[in-house]
Design an enzyme around this catalytic site. Structure first.
Site, PDB file in Angstrom:
ATOM      1  N   TYR A  13     -30.786  15.905 -16.684  1.00  0.00           N
ATOM      2  CA  TYR A  13     -29.612  15.464 -17.024  1.00  0.00           C
ATOM      3  C   TYR A  13     -29.158  16.345 -17.955  1.00  0.00           C
ATOM      4  O   TYR A  13     -28.164  17.168 -17.697  1.00  0.00           O
ATOM      5  CB  TYR A  13     -29.622  13.748 -17.367  1.00  0.00           C
ATOM      6  CG  TYR A  13     -28.288  13.435 -18.290  1.00  0.00           C
ATOM      7  CD1 TYR A  13     -28.194  13.017 -19.535  1.00  0.00           C
ATOM      8  CD2 TYR A  13     -27.139  13.804 -17.655  1.00  0.00           C
ATOM      9  CE1 TYR A  13     -27.230  12.309 -20.091  1.00  0.00           C
ATOM     10  CE2 TYR A  13     -25.781  13.291 -18.442  1.00  0.00           C
ATOM     11  CZ  TYR A  13     -26.087  12.500 -19.372  1.00  0.00           C
ATOM     12  OH  TYR A  13     -24.921  12.049 -19.981  1.00  0.00           O
ATOM     13  N   SER A 126     -35.316  14.452 -30.866  1.00  0.00           N
ATOM     14  CA  SER A 126     -34.494  13.210 -30.390  1.00  0.00           C
ATOM     15  C   SER A 126     -34.398  12.485 -31.871  1.00  0.00           C
ATOM     16  O   SER A 126     -35.366  12.666 -32.550  1.00  0.00           O
ATOM     17  CB  SER A 126     -35.170  12.160 -29.636  1.00  0.00           C
ATOM     18  OG  SER A 126     -34.907  10.736 -29.520  1.00  0.00           O
ATOM     19  N   TYR A 150     -43.393   8.066 -26.878  1.00  0.00           N
ATOM     20  CA  TYR A 150     -42.197   8.816 -26.682  1.00  0.00           C
ATOM     21  C   TYR A 150     -41.895   9.505 -27.773  1.00  0.00           C
ATOM     22  O   TYR A 150     -41.935  10.768 -27.980  1.00  0.00           O
ATOM     23  CB  TYR A 150     -41.241   8.535 -26.132  1.00  0.00           C
ATOM     24  CG  TYR A 150     -40.258   9.023 -25.850  1.00  0.00           C
ATOM     25  CD1 TYR A 150     -39.123   8.845 -26.731  1.00  0.00           C
ATOM     26  CD2 TYR A 150     -39.916  10.279 -25.181  1.00  0.00           C
ATOM     27  CE1 TYR A 150     -38.003   9.730 -26.909  1.00  0.00           C
ATOM     28  CE2 TYR A 150     -38.945  11.202 -25.260  1.00  0.00           C
ATOM     29  CZ  TYR A 150     -37.825  10.736 -26.149  1.00  0.00           C
ATOM     30  OH  TYR A 150     -36.609  11.587 -26.187  1.00  0.00           O
ATOM     31  N   LYS A 154     -42.173  13.482 -29.641  1.00  0.00           N
ATOM     32  CA  LYS A 154     -41.146  14.302 -30.154  1.00  0.00           C
ATOM     33  C   LYS A 154     -41.567  14.941 -31.663  1.00  0.00           C
ATOM     34  O   LYS A 154     -41.127  15.724 -32.219  1.00  0.00           O
ATOM     35  CB  LYS A 154     -39.630  13.652 -30.092  1.00  0.00           C
ATOM     36  CG  LYS A 154     -39.286  13.351 -28.798  1.00  0.00           C
ATOM     37  CD  LYS A 154     -39.111  14.661 -27.989  1.00  0.00           C
ATOM     38  CE  LYS A 154     -38.492  14.419 -26.674  1.00  0.00           C
ATOM     39  NZ  LYS A 154     -38.328  15.911 -25.911  1.00  0.00           N
ATOM     40  N   ASN A 200     -31.082   2.952 -20.588  1.00  0.00           N
ATOM     41  CA  ASN A 200     -29.985   3.207 -21.449  1.00  0.00           C
ATOM     42  C   ASN A 200     -28.725   2.721 -20.865  1.00  0.00           C
ATOM     43  O   ASN A 200     -28.354   2.133 -19.991  1.00  0.00           O
ATOM     44  CB  ASN A 200     -29.824   4.774 -21.548  1.00  0.00           C
ATOM     45  CG  ASN A 200     -31.012   5.476 -21.938  1.00  0.00           C
ATOM     46  OD1 ASN A 200     -31.560   6.518 -21.503  1.00  0.00           O
ATOM     47  ND2 ASN A 200     -31.688   4.782 -23.051  1.00  0.00           N
TER      48      ASN A 200
HETATM   49  C1  WQD Z   1     -28.277   1.598 -26.758  1.00  0.00           C
HETATM   50  C2  WQD Z   1     -27.856   0.266 -27.431  1.00  0.00           C
HETATM   51  C3  WQD Z   1     -29.425  -1.336 -26.888  1.00  0.00           C
HETATM   52  C4  WQD Z   1     -29.243  -1.110 -22.550  1.00  0.00           C
HETATM   53  C5  WQD Z   1     -32.925   5.455 -26.400  1.00  0.00           C
HETATM   54  C6  WQD Z   1     -34.177   6.273 -26.947  1.00  0.00           C
HETATM   55  C7  WQD Z   1     -33.902   7.460 -27.687  1.00  0.00           C
HETATM   56  C8  WQD Z   1     -32.841   8.186 -26.509  1.00  0.00           C
HETATM   57  C9  WQD Z   1     -31.921   7.488 -26.258  1.00  0.00           C
HETATM   58  C10 WQD Z   1     -34.309   9.991 -25.234  1.00  0.00           C
HETATM   59  C11 WQD Z   1     -28.822  -0.434 -28.010  1.00  0.00           C
HETATM   60  C12 WQD Z   1     -27.971  -1.798 -26.177  1.00  0.00           C
HETATM   61  C13 WQD Z   1     -29.135  -1.009 -23.835  1.00  0.00           C
HETATM   62  C14 WQD Z   1     -28.936  -2.371 -21.869  1.00  0.00           C
HETATM   63  C15 WQD Z   1     -28.343  -2.983 -24.055  1.00  0.00           C
HETATM   64  N1  WQD Z   1     -33.618   8.648 -25.478  1.00  0.00           N
HETATM   65  N2  WQD Z   1     -28.530  -1.960 -24.605  1.00  0.00           N
HETATM   66  N3  WQD Z   1     -28.423  -3.376 -23.036  1.00  0.00           N
HETATM   67  O1  WQD Z   1     -32.129   2.740 -27.445  1.00  0.00           O
HETATM   68  O2  WQD Z   1     -30.480   3.980 -28.750  1.00  0.00           O
HETATM   69  O3  WQD Z   1     -32.075   5.210 -27.515  1.00  0.00           O
HETATM   70  O4  WQD Z   1     -32.317   6.193 -25.429  1.00  0.00           O
HETATM   71  O5  WQD Z   1     -34.275  10.686 -26.205  1.00  0.00           O
HETATM   72  O6  WQD Z   1     -34.953   8.012 -27.881  1.00  0.00           O
HETATM   73  O7  WQD Z   1     -34.795   5.355 -27.965  1.00  0.00           O
HETATM   74  O8  WQD Z   1     -30.482   4.050 -26.119  1.00  0.00           O
HETATM   75  O9  WQD Z   1     -28.829   3.311 -24.430  1.00  0.00           O
HETATM   76  O10 WQD Z   1     -31.298   2.258 -24.503  1.00  0.00           O
HETATM   77  O11 WQD Z   1     -29.390   1.464 -26.071  1.00  0.00           O
HETATM   78  O12 WQD Z   1     -27.629  -3.824 -24.741  1.00  0.00           O
HETATM   79  O13 WQD Z   1     -29.167  -2.744 -20.731  1.00  0.00           O
HETATM   80  O14 WQD Z   1     -27.479  -0.307 -26.027  1.00  0.00           O
HETATM   81  O15 WQD Z   1     -30.019  -2.604 -27.499  1.00  0.00           O
HETATM   82  O16 WQD Z   1     -28.286  -1.245 -28.885  1.00  0.00           O
HETATM   83  P1  WQD Z   1     -31.427   3.757 -27.725  1.00  0.00           P
HETATM   84  P2  WQD Z   1     -30.047   2.836 -25.321  1.00  0.00           P
END
Ligand code: WQD
Length: 338
Positions: A13, A126, A150, A154, A200
């Site tokens: 991506y 990250s 993970y 990093k 995500n």
């Molecule tokens: C964002 C917000 C969830 C999904 C992760 C990795 C990080 C990076 C980016 C790689 C949070 C909420 C999410 C859903 C929800 N990846 N959520 N329902 O957790 O901040 O970061 O992805 O580098 O390393 O940790 O991103 O998009 O998963 O979550 O409510 O179905 O959305 O609780 O508050 P995150 P996310």
């Protein structure tokens, strides 16, 4: 003579968007990927969009012989290392696969670089290296910790590159700490295409909007945030790609190494993003509040000042644009690249 840059994980991506940005910036780009988490169709789409030829090698960054062949053939002056598994939850269940691929792949890439006299690397790090933030916004001198394998790969990846630089000061490394990459190329021809159920937020919301998923589960609304849902620093993948161009230019024009945040400095909640996506798509995003997700932090956003000061880079695209570009990709490719 154009500077040759090797992108590992090139059909992923963020890498695919960076490929285009680097070519537009005048670099000659060669990509390598084993398609373990991406589709070969990305290459066809890049060929439509790219200002120059798409040069690609199929291969695994853990395969020393294959990496030697690629370096012999293309003689890159620098590497942008994206190749890594990136699902936090999966890393907890499969730590060995993550350490083998993410750290083994980085070590093998650096060993190959060393054998071929290539000593500049941009590393995909990250914001997860900050663990649970003690203070916001996050500056690069904030405490770091790993809360999952993970994140450990990093953090250790940054350490490996620091140690290489101490052993051989001719090495230059740029560690880029991404906050939350979202969105898609403005053409709608490439974008985020997670396999299986998206981990995500934005890709999940996009699949609800396009009708592939019935509703969004909001992981908790009892956080100490304005509306109780998690707050994150979402950054457009096109801005992120430009951050890589700026970092590579810095390595070529300066001595030494750097570590910078790539974020906007603006936090948005889950519900902020849902509303923005509804506005961008004209679709309703049904959601249900459920229990918190293990390991989630309440809030996380960047202090982007150092990247602006060192690289002359800052994010330009706002949340509306992130959602508009994500929606254009999602609704013109409802099944992703498949
Ligand atoms: C964002 C917000 C969830 C999904 C992760 C990795 C990080 C990076 C980016 C790689 C949070 C909420 C999410 C859903 C929800 N990846 N959520 N329902 O957790 O901040 O970061 O992805 O580098 O390393 O940790 O991103 O998009 O998963 O979550 O409510 O179905 O959305 O609780 O508050 P995150 P996310």
């Amino acid at each position: 003579m154009m500077t040759v840059v090797l992108l590992t994980g090139a059909t992923g991506y963020i890498a695919s968007h960076t490929w285009l940005a680097l070519q537009h910036a005048g670099f000659r780009v060669v990509g390598i990927d084993n398609f373990s988490n991406s589709s070969p169709k990305v290459l066809e789409r890049l060929a439509e969009l790219a200002p120059a030829a798409i040069e690609f090698e199929t291969g695994d960054v853990c395969d020393s012989a294959r990496m030697n062949e690629v370096f012999d053939r293309h003689r890159p002056a620098a590497v942008v290392h994206f190749a890594a598994f990136k699902a936090v939850g999966e890393s907890v269940n499969q730590p060995l696969a993550y350490y083998r691929n993410n750290l083994g792949g980085l070590v093998n890439t650096c060993e190959t670089m060393k054998r071929h006299g290539c000593s500049r690397i941009v590393f995909s790090s990250s914001a997860t290296v900050y663990g649970a933030p003690e203070q916001l916004p996050l500056r690069e001198d904030a405490a770091t910790s790993a809360t999952n394998p993970y994140g450990a790969t990093k953090l250790m990846g940054e350490q490996i590159l620091r140690d290489i630089g101490v052993a051989d000061p001719s090495w230059q490394t740029a560690c880029l700490r991404y906050f939350n990459p979202v969105g898609a190329h403005e053409s709608g021809r490439i974008g985020e295409d997670p396999r299986g159920t998206p981990n995500n937020l934005m890709p999940y919301v996009a699949q609800v909007a396009v009708g592939r998923r019935a509703k969004l589960s909001v992981f908790g609304d009892d956080y100490p945030t304005p509306d109780g849902t998690g707050v994150r620093d979402y950054i457009h993948v096109t801005d992120l790609a430009e951050g890589h161009v700026a970092a590579l230019r810095w390595l070529l024009d300066n001595a030494g190494s750097l570590t910078v945040n790539l974020g906007t400095g603006q936090g948005y909640s889950v519900l902020d993003l849902v509303r923005a996506y509804e506005a961008a798509s004209g679709r309703s995003i049904p959601y249900e509040i459920v229990a918190r997700r293990a390991g989630d932090v309440a809030a996380c956003w960047a202090d982007p000042a150092l990247a602006r000061e060192l690289l002359g880079w800052e994010a330009k695209l706002n949340l509306a644009r992130m959602c508009e570009d994500s929606w254009r990709w999602q609704h013109t490719n409802p099944q992703g690249f498949n």
